[in-house]
Design a protein around this motif. Structure first.
Motif, short mmCIF file in Angstrom:
data_model
loop_
_atom_site.label_atom_id
_atom_site.label_comp_id
_atom_site.label_asym_id
_atom_site.label_seq_id
_atom_site.Cartn_x
_atom_site.Cartn_y
_atom_site.Cartn_z
N PHE A 84 0.61 -1.11 -0.03
CA PHE A 84 0.12 -0.05 0.00
C PHE A 84 0.83 1.10 -0.10
N GLN A 85 0.43 2.20 -0.66
CA GLN A 85 1.18 3.64 -0.72
C GLN A 85 0.97 4.09 0.90
N ARG A 86 -0.19 4.15 1.23
CA ARG A 86 -0.17 4.65 2.75
C ARG A 86 -0.02 3.38 3.56
N LEU A 87 0.82 3.10 4.47
CA LEU A 87 1.25 2.03 5.22
C LEU A 87 0.00 1.14 5.68
N GLY A 150 10.73 3.31 5.13
CA GLY A 150 10.88 2.48 4.51
C GLY A 150 10.82 0.98 4.68
N ARG A 153 7.68 -0.32 4.61
CA ARG A 153 7.15 -0.92 3.24
C ARG A 153 7.83 -2.23 2.60
N GLU A 172 4.55 2.42 -4.73
CA GLU A 172 5.56 3.37 -4.12
C GLU A 172 6.44 2.84 -3.38
N SER A 175 9.73 4.74 -1.68
CA SER A 175 9.77 5.93 -0.88
C SER A 175 10.08 5.65 0.68
N GLY A 176 10.90 6.57 1.30
CA GLY A 176 11.34 6.12 2.74
C GLY A 176 12.77 5.20 2.75
N HIS A 204 7.56 6.72 -7.96
CA HIS A 204 8.04 7.84 -8.66
C HIS A 204 9.50 7.90 -8.73
N ALA A 253 7.75 14.95 -6.15
CA ALA A 253 7.35 13.55 -6.26
C ALA A 253 8.41 12.65 -6.64
N GLY B 305 -5.53 3.10 4.58
CA GLY B 305 -4.78 4.22 5.17
C GLY B 305 -5.47 5.01 6.56
N ARG B 662 3.00 7.81 12.85
CA ARG B 662 3.56 7.04 11.46
C ARG B 662 3.77 8.22 10.48
N GLU B 664 3.00 9.57 7.22
CA GLU B 664 2.19 9.13 6.08
C GLU B 664 2.82 9.88 4.76
N VAL B 665 3.37 8.87 3.93
CA VAL B 665 3.89 9.29 2.61
C VAL B 665 2.89 9.31 1.67
N GLY B 668 3.64 12.60 -3.96
CA GLY B 668 4.44 14.02 -4.39
C GLY B 668 4.94 14.47 -2.87
N VAL B 669 4.88 13.59 -1.86
CA VAL B 669 5.56 14.17 -0.88
C VAL B 669 6.74 13.50 -0.77
N ALA B 671 9.94 11.38 0.60
CA ALA B 671 9.77 10.72 1.75
C ALA B 671 11.15 10.85 2.62
N ARG B 672 10.87 10.98 3.61
CA ARG B 672 12.15 11.04 4.70
C ARG B 672 11.98 9.64 5.62
N GLY B 673 12.57 8.84 5.30
CA GLY B 673 12.69 7.63 6.08
C GLY B 673 13.01 7.85 7.50
#
Lengths: 268, 673
Positions: A84-87, A150, A153, A172, A175-176, A204, A253, B305, B662, B664-665, B668-669, B671-673
């Motif tokens: 999922f994009q949102r975890l 990260g 994910r 995605e 990301s992270g 992205h 993005a 989400g 958490r 939320e990524v 377009g944002v 990501a900063r792990g």
């Protein structure tokens, strides 16, 4: 015949058309990239494929069988897995337990009876091997809501892999992740594809997309506007148009420290 | 046809009142995603305020009306939104339901305390005159003749008010900036904030308007229903049904639904005079409609989400379970040996409630679903046990199975829907059971309201004395408690937690959520049924007053306050609920405690709602602190042992840690792990 066929899918939310007659396919053993500006309908496409969203129109076929109206959980039995994009990690469980649940669900009651008497230690070793493979073994005993984005994910990926999927949908996934982690992740994807898994990835990070994808589909305003290998996509004028038209807003993005123009190597 | 109209037309006027209440409910729900179970309770309290001002204090009714609806109600709405329900929309449904149920119970307590039934007659008549009573048609009958029926000025005012409300809401939502913001915040408050909107202001306005509409309904209905704490509060069930017809989002459909419900109710009441079936269902016709509407709701899509991990109470290791169980049995044995009959009966009641709370640990604490009918399931178990007349393990088992089957039947029609609808379905079910089934002579407690039951015998040994019977009850409670904990530690428990945290992920991993949920619900109802059956045996005579729907609410709340994720919480909660009527009968400094206890529980639930581990988490924290100190002392003198065994892993997993928010990524944002 392609493993996954998305055929003329339309999704409308009230008056908004999120996916507009999208058609594309994904093959076993290949990494397929699904890219496009924000709001292009990529995640909605994933929701349709995985059954979380009923399409207004159109069909989804897996291995030649129409699964458009199949309940979510039965798709997993047919070899589909998604992140999922949102975890959506199970936050109250540890990373290891997350994978354990996936394994329990996958095996079902019958499977559990078959593994009765099998030492718990061996099953645990299997899980740890999986965690090692995706690169989150270091967090095995941490609660899933306390690990970095990260890692969470990657954990979702490990959870999918526990069910030995033939089709993986990754929303995605990178990301992270930092640069080294992203490289390792790319290698893992190539490995999985080499084992015969079909991977569809919304992403992205253009370096990753161009680096690992065998083929790419570009979505814009819910429509598939281009299909081709990375080189062809790079030079496709419609793709450039779609990205350039959005360049200001999509800039972040595409990567933390890169601008979209360099990412796509578009020259004027 | 003429009779039909004569019966149907008055229904339109009650329907108009429901429409006003329902539109307030829909407005707050769509804007803030909090379903206000306490909507009717607020209406009840505000109509009491109106009565207090206009009748007791002798204000001009019109002035009192304006003050209540335009000043007091919006003020309360604002305060409630800012202090209690803010941000609740993003919490799991179980949390927001518990918080609003807390307000529900607290408000009923407030009304009982402030305007006690027995003292009211002294200072003012407990009655509110209908509005516009003066328009008589010459011979003393107020109102006008239309279609063979008489329409009073009050009814006319009701329908005019509903039309005015509809028009005002339409203008607000479509023609004003804040109205647009309210509609926008439904979909995505974060996005609205990004675009410079103020979702908090929209939410506050929605609660203020909702509260005014609740007050208006209450005041319009109070001359019809009378000043009753519970009846006035439960009027809102009718509003729930109407709001669900509008699928909790469409105001026009809500109005239509309210009118249809008002008319159906009036018709059933009218025709029930010479129809036995209608006469039977008459007392619960609207809850039945509510149930039908819920079943007819379209399939809910899994939301993504939304849900986050929760901090759960630690799951004890097997040796620790053994030690705790032994300690409880020891204490019980001591009480049994020395306590009076009254004490023993109280202990038995506490054990009953504690078992019912265990059913909530499984359902709500682990599974994340809320039931508002747990005592009703206990009543089903009690009925089955008493009617079967087999006071042994077989009879007990059958009672459990009957309750479980009924639980499955309730969950089955709503298995496609989310937690909110399941909770509302249990509410409708509880009211139907209370008003129809429990009153039935054949399958219920009958018109006498009570049936006889015998004490349990196990393997031929009959536990005739109260002491031995109570000991068995406590032992069974411990057995169920251990079973619940073992479930939690096993495969099913992990899946329950996983389903609570992310239904969408469970679905995509291949879990059939629907049947899993029905199974969970049945198991929970079965445990409650066990409690009811045991209580029947303890009392010898058991009746429908032991399983009143309203009492399921304090039960749920006390379970939450003491900790709905642990057996310890259920133990303490059972004792607390048993003490509740005892404390209510007490008085402090001449002031009876009656309603205060409800207020305390309600407030406690509002405060504790966000921490599912409740008061027991402090107990655990204290215990861990002591343990850690001991351990550091020990480890200083002993060689370090290697970490081993799945038991330790489990405990670590449940260790409450301060979970960081958490990140939320979104698209377009960066990501900063």
């Amino acid at each position: 015949m392609s493993l996954l066929e998305v055929d003329d899918v339309v999704v409308q939310f009230g008056g908004v058309t999120a996916v507009d007659h999208a058609s594309f396919t994904a093959e076993a053993g290949q990494v397929t990239g699904l890219i496009g500006p924000n709001g292009a309908g990529k995640t909605t496409c994933f929701n349709v494929i995985s059954g979380l969203q009923r399409p207004t129109q159109g069909h989804v076929r897996l291995d030649g069988r129409d699964i458009t109206r199949m309940p979510v959980h039965r798709r997993s039995k047919r070899g589909m897995g998604r992140t999922f994009q949102r975890l959506e990690a199970f936050g109250s469980l540890t990373v290891r337990e997350n994978v354990q649940v996936a394994l329990d669900i996958h095996r079902g009651l019958a499977g559990r009876l078959r593994t009765v008497g099998r030492p718990a230690r061996r099953q645990r070793a299997d899980i740890d091997a999986l965690l090692e493979r995706v690169g989150v073994a270091a967090y095995a005993d941490d609660r899933a809501d306390s690990v970095p984005t990260g890692a969470a994910r990657l954990l979702e990926l490990a959870r999918c892999l526990a069910a030995e999927p033939t089709l993986l949908l990754l929303d995605e996934p990178s990301s992270g992740l930092d640069e080294t982690e992203t490289d390792d992740f790319g290698d893992l994807l190539r490995e999985l594809a080499a084992e015969g898994t079909a991977i569809v990835m919304v992403e992205h990070d253009m370096d990753l997309v161009m680096g690992v994808c065998d083929t790419i589909r570009v979505l814009d305003f819910g429509e598939v506007i281009a299909i081709g290998d990375p080189a062809a996509i790079r030079s496709d004028p419609r793709v450039q148009q779609a990205y350039l038209g959005y360049s200001d807003e999509t800039a972040p993005a595409d990567g933390v420290d890169e601008t979209p123009t360099t990412v796509l190597e578009v020259t004027r | 046809m003429e009779t039909f109209l004569a019966l149907a037309i008055p229904g339109l006027f009650t329907g108009a009142a429901y429409a006003i209440a329902a539109s307030g409910l829909v407005l707050t729900y769509t804007t803030t995603r909090v379903f206000n179970i306490a909507h009717g309770a607020f209406g009840m309290v505000l109509s009491f305020v109106f009565w207090d001002l206009s009748v007791r204090q002798g204000w001009d009714p019109l002035l009192a009306l304006v003050v209540v609806i335009l000043v007091i109600a919006p003020l309360i709405g604002f305060v409630v939104q800012r202090l209690i329900t803010r941000g609740l929309g993003n919490a799991p449904v179980s949390v927001s339901l518990v918080v609003t149920v807390g307000m529900f119970v607290g408000l009923v307590g407030l009304a009982q305390q402030r305007w006690p039934e027995d003292r009211v007659e002294v200072d003012a008549p407990r009655f509110v005159e209908p509005f516009w009573l003066t328009f008589a048609d010459g011979d003393g009958v107020p109102g006008w003749q239309i279609g063979g029926t008489t329409i009073t000025g009050h009814q006319l005012i009701t329908i005019l008010a509903s039309i005015a409300v509809a028009a005002a809401l339409y203008l607000l939502l479509t023609r004003t900036r804040i109205g647009t913001a309210m509609r926008a915040s439904v979909d995505n408050p974060d996005l609205l904030r990004l675009f410079g909107g103020k979702p908090d202001d929209a939410a506050a306005l929605a609660w203020m308007i909702g509260m005014s509409l609740a007050a208006l309904t209450g005041i319009l209905m109070v001359s019809v229903v009378g000043l009753s704490y519970v009846d006035l509060t439960l009027l809102v069930v009718n509003a729930y049904a109407a709001a669900l017809v509008g699928r909790l989002k469409s105001l026009p459909m809500t109005f239509v639904g309210a009118m249809v419900i008002g008319v159906v109710e009036a018709l059933v009441a009218g025709y029930s005079v010479d129809n036995e079936l209608l006469a039977t269902i008459k007392p619960a016709v609207v809850p039945l409609v509510l149930f039908v509407v819920i079943v007819a709701m379209p399939q809910a899509q899994l939301r993504i989400g939304q849900v986050k991990g929760m901090v759960s109470a630690p799951v004890p290791t097997v040796p620790r379970m053994g030690v705790s169980a032994g300690a409880v049995l020891l204490v019980t044995a001591m009480v049994v040996a020395t306590g009076s009959e009254v004490t023993l009966l109280r202990l038995g009641t506490a054990a009953t409630f504690a078992i019912v709370m265990l059913s909530l640990v499984l359902l709500t604490g682990y599974g994340g679903h809320v039931s508002l009918a747990q005592l009703t399931f206990a009543g089903v178990g009690a009925l089955a046990y008493a009617k079967l007349g087999e006071p042994n393990l077989l009879g007990l088992g059958v009672a459990v199975l009957v309750a479980a089957a009924v639980g499955a039947l309730v969950a089955l029609p709503v298995l496609r829907l989310t937690g909110l609808y399941l909770a509302l379905a249990t509410l409708a079910f509880a009211v139907v059971m209370e008003k129809i089934v429990f009153k039935n002579d054949t399958i219920g407690f009958g018109t006498g309201g009570a049936v006889e039951a015998q004490r349990l015998s196990i393997l031929g040994y009959r536990f005739e004395s109260t002491g031995s019977y109570v000991f068995v009850m406590v032992a069974l409670f411990l057995l169920v408690g251990v079973a619940v904990l073992l479930v939690r530690r096993g495969v099913v428990g992990r899946m329950l937690i996983a389903m609570r945290d992310s239904p969408a992920a469970c679905g995509t991993l291949g879990l059939d959520l629907r049947w899993f949920r029905v199974g969970l619900f049945a198991a929970s109802a079965g445990i409650a049924g066990l409690a009811g059956a045991l209580l029947a045996g303890l009392r010898g005579v058991i009746g429908d007053t032991d399983f009143v729907f309203f009492n399921s609410l304090p039960l749920l709340l006390l379970a939450v306050v003491f900790g709905i994720t642990s057996v310890t919480g259920a133990t303490l909660g059972g004792i607390g609920l048993m003490l509740l009527p005892v404390l209510q009968a007490e008085s402090v400094g001449g002031v009876p405690l009656g309603g205060v206890m409800f207020m305390v529980i309600g407030l406690g639930a509002v405060l504790a709602g966000r921490d599912p581990n409740g008061l027991s988490s402090y107990l655990f924290r204290g215990g861990r602190w002591v343990e850690q100190r001991l351990r550091t002392r020990l480890s200083a003198s002993l060689p370090q042992l290697p970490p081993a065994g799945a038991d330790d892993v489990h405990e670590d997993a449940e260790e409450p840690v301060a979970a960081p928010a958490r990140v939320e990524v979104g698209p377009g944002v960066p990501a900063r792990g």
